[in-house]
Design a protein around this motif. Structure first.
Motif, PDB file in Angstrom:
ATOM      1  N   LEU A 234       0.856  -1.182   0.000  1.00 39.06           N
ATOM      2  CA  LEU A 234       0.000   0.000   0.000  1.00 39.06           C
ATOM      3  C   LEU A 234       0.895   1.235   0.000  1.00 39.06           C
ATOM      4  O   LEU A 234       1.795   1.359   0.842  1.00 39.06           O
ATOM      5  N   ILE A 235       0.646   2.162  -0.936  1.00 36.88           N
ATOM      6  CA  ILE A 235       1.473   3.354  -1.100  1.00 36.88           C
ATOM      7  C   ILE A 235       0.670   4.585  -0.690  1.00 36.88           C
ATOM      8  O   ILE A 235      -0.447   4.790  -1.183  1.00 36.88           O
ATOM      9  N   LEU A 236       1.237   5.410   0.198  1.00 35.06           N
ATOM     10  CA  LEU A 236       0.525   6.558   0.756  1.00 35.06           C
ATOM     11  C   LEU A 236       1.152   7.871   0.292  1.00 35.06           C
ATOM     12  O   LEU A 236       2.374   8.040   0.349  1.00 35.06           O
ATOM     13  N   HIS A 237       0.304   8.810  -0.108  1.00 36.38           N
ATOM     14  CA  HIS A 237       0.783  10.044  -0.722  1.00 36.38           C
ATOM     15  C   HIS A 237       1.086  11.141   0.309  1.00 36.38           C
ATOM     16  O   HIS A 237       0.674  11.052   1.472  1.00 36.38           O
ATOM     17  N   PRO A 238       1.781  12.201  -0.118  1.00 37.00           N
ATOM     18  CA  PRO A 238       2.134  13.294   0.799  1.00 37.00           C
ATOM     19  C   PRO A 238       0.946  14.186   1.137  1.00 37.00           C
ATOM     20  O   PRO A 238      -0.191  13.919   0.717  1.00 37.00           O
TER      21      PRO A 238
ATOM     22  N   GLY B  98       5.289   4.976   2.306  1.00 32.47           N
ATOM     23  CA  GLY B  98       4.723   6.317   2.322  1.00 32.47           C
ATOM     24  C   GLY B  98       5.780   7.366   2.056  1.00 32.47           C
ATOM     25  O   GLY B  98       6.965   7.173   2.355  1.00 32.47           O
ATOM     26  N   PHE B  99       5.335   8.489   1.502  1.00 31.88           N
ATOM     27  CA  PHE B  99       6.218   9.611   1.212  1.00 31.88           C
ATOM     28  C   PHE B  99       5.795  10.821   2.032  1.00 31.88           C
ATOM     29  O   PHE B  99       4.631  11.230   1.989  1.00 31.88           O
ATOM     30  N   SER B 100       6.722  11.374   2.814  1.00 37.47           N
ATOM     31  CA  SER B 100       6.512  12.572   3.616  1.00 37.47           C
ATOM     32  C   SER B 100       5.335  12.371   4.581  1.00 37.47           C
ATOM     33  O   SER B 100       5.377  11.469   5.417  1.00 37.47           O
ATOM     34  N   PHE B 101       4.287  13.168   4.485  1.00 36.70           N
ATOM     35  CA  PHE B 101       3.096  12.985   5.328  1.00 36.70           C
ATOM     36  C   PHE B 101       2.599  11.542   5.259  1.00 36.70           C
ATOM     37  O   PHE B 101       2.171  10.959   6.266  1.00 36.70           O
ATOM     38  N   GLY B 102       2.659  10.949   4.072  1.00 37.82           N
ATOM     39  CA  GLY B 102       2.250   9.556   3.904  1.00 37.82           C
ATOM     40  C   GLY B 102       3.109   8.588   4.697  1.00 37.82           C
ATOM     41  O   GLY B 102       2.636   7.538   5.134  1.00 37.82           O
ATOM     42  N   ALA B 103       4.400   8.936   4.896  1.00 36.40           N
ATOM     43  CA  ALA B 103       5.268   8.091   5.715  1.00 36.40           C
ATOM     44  C   ALA B 103       4.826   8.123   7.174  1.00 36.40           C
ATOM     45  O   ALA B 103       4.851   7.106   7.870  1.00 36.40           O
ATOM     46  N   TRP B 104       4.407   9.297   7.644  1.00 39.98           N
ATOM     47  CA  TRP B 104       3.911   9.422   9.018  1.00 39.98           C
ATOM     48  C   TRP B 104       2.624   8.621   9.206  1.00 39.98           C
ATOM     49  O   TRP B 104       2.472   7.895  10.193  1.00 39.98           O
ATOM     50  N   ILE B 105       1.720   8.713   8.244  1.00 35.65           N
ATOM     51  CA  ILE B 105       0.490   7.930   8.301  1.00 35.65           C
ATOM     52  C   ILE B 105       0.826   6.431   8.255  1.00 35.65           C
ATOM     53  O   ILE B 105       0.266   5.620   9.013  1.00 35.65           O
ATOM     54  N   GLY B 106       1.738   6.064   7.369  1.00 37.70           N
ATOM     55  CA  GLY B 106       2.103   4.660   7.215  1.00 37.70           C
ATOM     56  C   GLY B 106       2.682   4.052   8.478  1.00 37.70           C
ATOM     57  O   GLY B 106       2.373   2.907   8.838  1.00 37.70           O
ATOM     58  N   MET B 107       3.509   4.818   9.193  1.00 38.38           N
ATOM     59  CA  MET B 107       4.102   4.294  10.418  1.00 38.38           C
ATOM     60  C   MET B 107       3.055   4.139  11.520  1.00 38.38           C
ATOM     61  O   MET B 107       3.142   3.237  12.356  1.00 38.38           O
ATOM     62  N   GLN B 108       2.039   5.011  11.516  1.00 39.33           N
ATOM     63  CA  GLN B 108       0.944   4.834  12.475  1.00 39.33           C
ATOM     64  C   GLN B 108       0.126   3.588  12.149  1.00 39.33           C
ATOM     65  O   GLN B 108      -0.284   2.843  13.051  1.00 39.33           O
ATOM     66  N   LEU B 109      -0.105   3.359  10.857  1.00 39.92           N
ATOM     67  CA  LEU B 109      -0.831   2.155  10.445  1.00 39.92           C
ATOM     68  C   LEU B 109      -0.042   0.909  10.828  1.00 39.92           C
ATOM     69  O   LEU B 109      -0.615  -0.097  11.259  1.00 39.92           O
ATOM     70  N   LEU B 110       1.262   0.981  10.699  1.00 44.52           N
ATOM     71  CA  LEU B 110       2.144  -0.123  11.081  1.00 44.52           C
ATOM     72  C   LEU B 110       1.918  -0.531  12.536  1.00 44.52           C
ATOM     73  O   LEU B 110       1.910  -1.717  12.872  1.00 44.52           O
ATOM     74  N   MET B 111       1.707   0.452  13.401  1.00 42.50           N
ATOM     75  CA  MET B 111       1.507   0.167  14.822  1.00 42.50           C
ATOM     76  C   MET B 111       0.172  -0.517  15.093  1.00 42.50           C
ATOM     77  O   MET B 111       0.009  -1.198  16.108  1.00 42.50           O
TER      78      MET B 111
END
Length: 217
Positions: free
Chosen positions: A29-33, A106-119
């Motif tokens: 799953l790829i998440l945008h900025p 995820g990229f930028s903001f998407g990376a932050w969202i992605g790491m929360q989803l990871l948890m």
């Protein structure tokens, strides 16, 4: 590269989906900025990551979070966008019940969202975080970080200081049971405008390494 529409918490969400050929193809799953700064699923970094995973045989989805493109709803400062990402992962898993692995990128903001989803989703195997907004958003929730993964950052990023990402990587690297990789891209700015190939190569090399480690002897 078929267009897809699936249900999110605030209405329909639009995406692009490529189905892997193997019956147990892994999913990504790829998440945008950030939407407030023009972030969409058609961002060049998101597009590059999407095609990288597709080339590797993954079933891969990129999508517009609420209020972006044809996706319904309005921006929700991250909380709603996290719910959107969870709905997107649910949709992928419904179509890929035999997936051999599950990745979030995820990229930028998407990376932050992605790491929360990871948890919140223990089935996620690994992560790719490009230009993670350390120092702008709080990453203290990664305590501990449940999965190994890769951070990629440009040395000329004028939005997110590289030393902030390095501090995050160092903190996570001290945790037991996971391996955190870090790859800097020399001369790359926040958008990797002149360095998309180098960014993609760093991710490809990391996935090659992970694949080699998980192949049966």
């Amino acid at each position: 590269m078929p267009d897809v529409i699936f249900n999110g918490p605030e209405g329909r969400l639009e995406g692009r989906y490529q189905h892997g050929k193997a019956h147990n193809a892994p999913i990504a799953l790829i998440l945008h900025p950030h939407p407030r700064y023009g972030g969409t699923m058609n961002n060049k970094v998101v597009y590059a990551l999407y095609h990288l995973f597709a080339r590797r045989g993954f079933s891969v989805l990129r999508f517009n979070s609420r209020g972006v493109g044809r996706s319904q709803g309005t921006f929700d400062n991250g909380q709603g966008e996290l719910s959107d990402a969870a709905s997107a992962l649910d949709w992928m898993q419904a179509y890929n019940p035999n997936a051999g692995a599950c990745w979030i990128a995820g990229f930028s903001f998407g990376a932050w969202i992605g790491m929360q989803l990871l948890m919140r989703r223990p089935e996620i195997t690994g992560f790719i975080s490009v230009a993670a907004p350390a120092g702008i958003y709080d990453f203290s929730f990664l305590a501990p970080c449940p999965s190994s993964g890769l951070f990629v950052h440009g040395t000329k990023d004028d939005v997110i200081a590289e030393n902030e990402v390095q501090k995050l990587v160092n903190r996570l690297s001290n945790q037991r049971g996971i391996t955190i990789d870090y790859q800097s891209v020399e001369g790359a700015n926040h958008l990797f405008e002149e360095n998309l190939e180098e960014m993609s190569a760093a991710v490809d090399q990391y996935l090659d390494k992970v694949s080699a480690q998980t192949e049966p002897a």
